[in-house]
Write a protein that holds these residues in place. Structure first.
Motif, short mmCIF file in Angstrom:
data_model
loop_
_atom_site.label_atom_id
_atom_site.label_comp_id
_atom_site.label_asym_id
_atom_site.label_seq_id
_atom_site.Cartn_x
_atom_site.Cartn_y
_atom_site.Cartn_z
N TYR A 48 125.39 -18.71 169.77
CA TYR A 48 124.81 -17.94 168.67
C TYR A 48 124.37 -18.84 167.53
O TYR A 48 123.65 -18.39 166.63
N ILE B 64 126.87 -13.37 174.10
CA ILE B 64 127.29 -14.47 173.23
C ILE B 64 128.80 -14.62 173.35
O ILE B 64 129.49 -13.74 173.85
N VAL C 45 124.78 -12.72 163.50
CA VAL C 45 124.01 -12.53 164.73
C VAL C 45 124.31 -11.18 165.36
O VAL C 45 123.39 -10.46 165.78
#
Length: 112
Positions: A6, A27, A52
């Motif tokens: 990420y 992720i 993110v």
């Protein structure tokens, strides 16, 4: 298998991925404990991860987030805290078991 880093993702990249047809994002948080991450020489931060996740969710991604269980230096309580954090987020939790890979920064160190 544990997703992409990420660290390389930002709003612009996520928007381009969505435009290109990506629907899923995998992720790896690894651990929410900053001390554990530092001892393992992982440059990732919880704040970047949360940014993110929030941006990807806003864009409509289905997100799988991995946690690595059994990390050196991490207590059972640390693992529970990481899982509880991810359970409160719009992610599907993926659990991965720690295994030592050749050439990783801690492979030559004593894990005490």
């Amino acid at each position: 298998m544990n997703g992409i880093s990420y660290l390389s993702l930002d709003r612009e990249i996520l928007e381009l991925m969505k435009k290109a047809g990506f629907r899923n994002l995998n992720i790896s948080l690894v651990s929410a404990n900053a001390d554990v991450l530092a001892r393992l020489k992982r440059p990732h931060t919880l704040s970047k991860y949360l940014d993110v996740v929030n941006q990807a969710h806003e864009l409509g991604f289905d997100i799988v987030s991995y946690q690595i269980l059994g990390l050196p230096y991490e207590s059972t309580e640390d693992m529970i805290d990481t899982m509880a954090l991810m359970a409160a987020l719009p992610v599907l939790i993926g659990a991965s078991i720690f295994y030592l890979t050749p050439g990783c920064p801690i492979a030559g160190s004593s894990l005490r």
